[in-house]
Write a protein that holds these residues in place. Structure first.
Motif, PDB file in Angstrom:
ATOM      1  N   ASP A   1      -2.285  -7.060  -1.490  1.00 50.78           N
ATOM      2  CA  ASP A   1      -3.682  -7.172  -1.093  1.00 50.78           C
ATOM      3  C   ASP A   1      -3.729  -8.709  -0.944  1.00 50.78           C
ATOM      4  OD1 ASP A   1      -3.918  -7.916  -3.973  1.00 50.78           O
ATOM      5  OD2 ASP A   1      -5.163  -6.184  -4.067  1.00 50.78           O
ATOM      6  N   ASN A   2      -4.912  -9.352  -0.736  1.00 49.96           N
ATOM      7  CA  ASN A   2      -5.261 -10.736  -0.953  1.00 49.96           C
ATOM      8  C   ASN A   2      -5.014 -11.393  -2.272  1.00 49.96           C
ATOM      9  OD1 ASN A   2      -5.762 -11.172   1.798  1.00 49.96           O
ATOM     10  ND2 ASN A   2      -7.921 -10.860   1.791  1.00 49.96           N
ATOM     11  N   ALA A   3      -5.284 -10.715  -3.161  1.00 49.52           N
ATOM     12  CA  ALA A   3      -5.173 -10.943  -4.567  1.00 49.52           C
ATOM     13  C   ALA A   3      -3.823 -11.197  -5.281  1.00 49.52           C
ATOM     14  CB  ALA A   3      -5.978 -10.264  -5.693  1.00 49.52           C
ATOM     15  N   GLY A   4      -2.889 -10.482  -4.294  1.00 50.31           N
ATOM     16  CA  GLY A   4      -1.464 -10.466  -4.790  1.00 50.31           C
ATOM     17  C   GLY A   4      -0.925  -9.376  -5.490  1.00 50.31           C
ATOM     18  N   ALA A   5      -1.949  -8.474  -5.628  1.00 52.14           N
ATOM     19  CA  ALA A   5      -1.762  -7.069  -6.225  1.00 52.14           C
ATOM     20  C   ALA A   5      -0.754  -6.266  -5.191  1.00 52.14           C
ATOM     21  CB  ALA A   5      -2.929  -6.492  -6.670  1.00 52.14           C
ATOM     22  N   ALA A   6       0.124  -5.468  -5.830  1.00 49.23           N
ATOM     23  CA  ALA A   6       0.949  -4.643  -5.199  1.00 49.23           C
ATOM     24  C   ALA A   6       0.101  -3.579  -4.602  1.00 49.23           C
ATOM     25  CB  ALA A   6       2.130  -4.225  -5.851  1.00 49.23           C
ATOM     26  N   ILE A   7       0.286  -2.954  -3.221  1.00 49.05           N
ATOM     27  CA  ILE A   7      -0.356  -1.740  -2.990  1.00 49.05           C
ATOM     28  C   ILE A   7       0.566  -0.529  -2.729  1.00 49.05           C
ATOM     29  CG2 ILE A   7      -1.607  -0.679  -0.876  1.00 49.05           C
ATOM     30  CD1 ILE A   7      -2.237  -3.732  -0.123  1.00 49.05           C
ATOM     31  N   THR A   8       0.071   0.555  -3.574  1.00 42.63           N
ATOM     32  CA  THR A   8       1.035   1.588  -3.451  1.00 42.63           C
ATOM     33  C   THR A   8       0.320   2.432  -2.451  1.00 42.63           C
ATOM     34  OG1 THR A   8       1.313   1.473  -5.951  1.00 42.63           O
ATOM     35  CG2 THR A   8       1.620   3.542  -4.985  1.00 42.63           C
ATOM     36  N   GLY A   9       1.251   3.262  -1.634  1.00 43.82           N
ATOM     37  CA  GLY A   9       0.863   4.127  -0.818  1.00 43.82           C
ATOM     38  C   GLY A   9       0.421   3.724   0.507  1.00 43.82           C
ATOM     39  N   ALA A  10       0.680   2.311   0.854  1.00 45.09           N
ATOM     40  CA  ALA A  10       0.535   1.644   1.971  1.00 45.09           C
ATOM     41  C   ALA A  10       1.340   2.595   3.038  1.00 45.09           C
ATOM     42  CB  ALA A  10       0.590   0.079   2.109  1.00 45.09           C
ATOM     43  N   THR A  11       1.059   2.541   4.294  1.00 49.01           N
ATOM     44  CA  THR A  11       1.962   3.004   5.215  1.00 49.01           C
ATOM     45  C   THR A  11       2.560   1.927   6.125  1.00 49.01           C
ATOM     46  OG1 THR A  11       0.596   5.007   5.650  1.00 49.01           O
ATOM     47  CG2 THR A  11       2.152   4.678   7.347  1.00 49.01           C
TER      48      THR A  11
ATOM     49  N   ASP B   1       6.596   0.315  15.131  1.00 51.08           N
ATOM     50  CA  ASP B   1       5.771   0.505  16.416  1.00 51.08           C
ATOM     51  C   ASP B   1       6.588   1.368  17.446  1.00 51.08           C
ATOM     52  OD1 ASP B   1       3.589   0.169  17.756  1.00 51.08           O
ATOM     53  OD2 ASP B   1       3.953  -1.827  18.867  1.00 51.08           O
ATOM     54  N   GLY B   2       5.897   2.112  18.143  1.00 46.25           N
ATOM     55  CA  GLY B   2       6.547   3.003  19.251  1.00 46.25           C
ATOM     56  C   GLY B   2       7.265   4.065  18.608  1.00 46.25           C
ATOM     57  N   THR B   3       7.381   4.274  17.260  1.00 53.01           N
ATOM     58  CA  THR B   3       8.155   5.389  16.892  1.00 53.01           C
ATOM     59  C   THR B   3       7.655   6.322  15.963  1.00 53.01           C
ATOM     60  OG1 THR B   3       9.311   4.201  15.054  1.00 53.01           O
ATOM     61  CG2 THR B   3      10.193   3.684  17.137  1.00 53.01           C
ATOM     62  N   THR B   4       8.376   7.343  15.306  1.00 50.48           N
ATOM     63  CA  THR B   4       7.706   7.929  14.301  1.00 50.48           C
ATOM     64  C   THR B   4       8.456   7.672  13.125  1.00 50.48           C
ATOM     65  OG1 THR B   4       9.420   9.667  14.769  1.00 50.48           O
ATOM     66  CG2 THR B   4       7.213   9.993  15.823  1.00 50.48           C
ATOM     67  N   ILE B   5       9.306   6.458  12.975  1.00 50.60           N
ATOM     68  CA  ILE B   5      10.003   6.127  11.857  1.00 50.60           C
ATOM     69  C   ILE B   5       8.815   5.317  10.945  1.00 50.60           C
ATOM     70  CG2 ILE B   5      11.828   4.734  11.093  1.00 50.60           C
ATOM     71  CD1 ILE B   5      13.378   5.291  13.691  1.00 50.60           C
ATOM     72  N   GLY B   6       8.956   5.668   9.610  1.00 49.66           N
ATOM     73  CA  GLY B   6       8.060   4.866   8.880  1.00 49.66           C
ATOM     74  C   GLY B   6       8.242   5.331   7.314  1.00 49.66           C
ATOM     75  N   THR B   7       7.339   4.875   6.537  1.00 52.61           N
ATOM     76  CA  THR B   7       7.621   5.275   5.195  1.00 52.61           C
ATOM     77  C   THR B   7       6.269   4.577   4.483  1.00 52.61           C
ATOM     78  OG1 THR B   7       8.702   4.787   3.058  1.00 52.61           O
ATOM     79  CG2 THR B   7       8.572   2.974   4.557  1.00 52.61           C
ATOM     80  N   THR B   8       6.038   4.912   2.996  1.00 54.59           N
ATOM     81  CA  THR B   8       5.141   4.463   2.334  1.00 54.59           C
ATOM     82  C   THR B   8       5.497   3.547   1.356  1.00 54.59           C
ATOM     83  OG1 THR B   8       4.928   6.548   0.945  1.00 54.59           O
ATOM     84  CG2 THR B   8       3.630   6.607   3.057  1.00 54.59           C
ATOM     85  N   THR B   9       4.484   2.670   0.676  1.00 55.68           N
ATOM     86  CA  THR B   9       5.115   1.823  -0.165  1.00 55.68           C
ATOM     87  C   THR B   9       5.200   2.310  -1.634  1.00 55.68           C
ATOM     88  OG1 THR B   9       2.949   0.962  -0.591  1.00 55.68           O
ATOM     89  CG2 THR B   9       4.334  -0.328   1.058  1.00 55.68           C
ATOM     90  N   ASP B  10       5.846   1.993  -2.504  1.00 54.74           N
ATOM     91  CA  ASP B  10       6.213   2.721  -3.851  1.00 54.74           C
ATOM     92  C   ASP B  10       5.116   2.111  -5.017  1.00 54.74           C
ATOM     93  OD1 ASP B  10       7.419   0.245  -4.586  1.00 54.74           O
ATOM     94  OD2 ASP B  10       9.258   0.986  -4.782  1.00 54.74           O
ATOM     95  N   LEU B  11       5.422   2.204  -6.139  1.00 57.87           N
ATOM     96  CA  LEU B  11       4.598   1.876  -7.059  1.00 57.87           C
ATOM     97  C   LEU B  11       4.377   0.439  -7.218  1.00 57.87           C
ATOM     98  CD1 LEU B  11       5.187   4.379 -10.279  1.00 57.87           C
ATOM     99  CD2 LEU B  11       3.200   4.407  -8.799  1.00 57.87           C
ATOM    100  N   ASP B  12       5.476  -0.410  -6.870  1.00 62.08           N
ATOM    101  CA  ASP B  12       5.773  -1.749  -6.871  1.00 62.08           C
ATOM    102  C   ASP B  12       5.168  -2.335  -5.417  1.00 62.08           C
ATOM    103  OD1 ASP B  12       6.496  -1.679  -9.432  1.00 62.08           O
ATOM    104  OD2 ASP B  12       8.695  -1.280  -8.763  1.00 62.08           O
ATOM    105  N   GLY B  13       4.806  -1.453  -4.468  1.00 63.87           N
ATOM    106  CA  GLY B  13       4.171  -2.045  -3.178  1.00 63.87           C
ATOM    107  C   GLY B  13       5.576  -2.162  -2.194  1.00 63.87           C
TER     108      GLY B  13
END
Length: 209
Positions: free
Chosen positions: A127-137, A141-153
């Motif tokens: 995020d703006n403060a530099g904290a890791a974001i867990t669970g971001a998608t 683009d244009g595919t169904t390939i993706g993942t979510t971020t882990d506990l460390d972002g």
């Protein structure tokens, strides 16, 4: 005396097999001399057939027998001479006794192409403060390939050999961001900003008795 007969027969058979193997190896390692100038490969083959009794079997369409070559070798192994005759062509040769087979050469694997086909984009979402974001998608683009971020972002997405790749990164309450992947080998640090409009749209409903 009769008990010795099987042993004698076995020794004779073994000797015959070894003799055959030695003859085959000798034929394969036989040295030949060949001198041709601006002649076709077909003509060179005919010379080897006439002078040394070799038979050629062509098992591939990659062999151009009408290609002209100039060759002057003396007392070289037949396998090496055949390789020189077909240099520059996508063929391989095999010598078995007096039989020479010409076949398609196995395709060479390009390390760069292999690495490109297995390309993986790695990075971290904060995020703006530099904290890791867990669970971001993180989605290609244009595919169904993706993942979510882990506990460390951190995230890792396989893009293969795709070019002009963009990552769509999103998280509830933060602005979705598009990131252009210019270099798959680079580590991407992605910052998501607060989305005040999205926060205004959140409605909390309480239930009670």
């Amino acid at each position: 005396m009769n008990k010795l007969l099987p042993s004698v027969k076995s020794l004779i058979t073994l000797a015959a097999v070894l003799c055959f193997m030695f003859q085959a190896q000798a034929a394969q390692a036989q040295k030949v001399s060949l001198s041709v100038r601006n002649a076709t490969i077909k003509a060179a083959i005919e010379r080897l057939q006439k002078d040394y009794g070799y038979s050629f079997v062509i098992k591939t369409k990659n062999a151009d027998l009408n290609k002209t070559i100039t060759l002057n070798v003396k007392d070289e192994e037949i396998g090496a001479v055949v390789e020189k005759m077909f240099v520059g062509q996508r063929v391989a040769s095999s010598v078995e006794g007096k039989m020479i087979a010409i076949m398609s050469a196995p395709a060479k694997e390009d390390p760069a192409a292999r690495a490109s086909a297995n390309a993986v984009v790695k990075g971290v979402v904060r995020d703006n403060a530099g904290a890791a974001i867990t669970g971001a998608t993180v989605i290609v683009d244009g595919t169904t390939i993706g993942t979510t971020t882990d506990l460390d972002g951190s995230f890792s997405v396989r893009i293969g050999a795709r070019t002009n790749v963009r990552l769509i990164v999103s998280y509830l309450g933060l602005k979705t961001r598009e990131v252009q992947v210019d270099d798959p080998a680079r580590f991407y640090e992605i910052r998501l900003e607060n989305d005040d409009m999205a926060l205004d749209e959140v409605v909390v409903v309480g239930y009670g008795t």
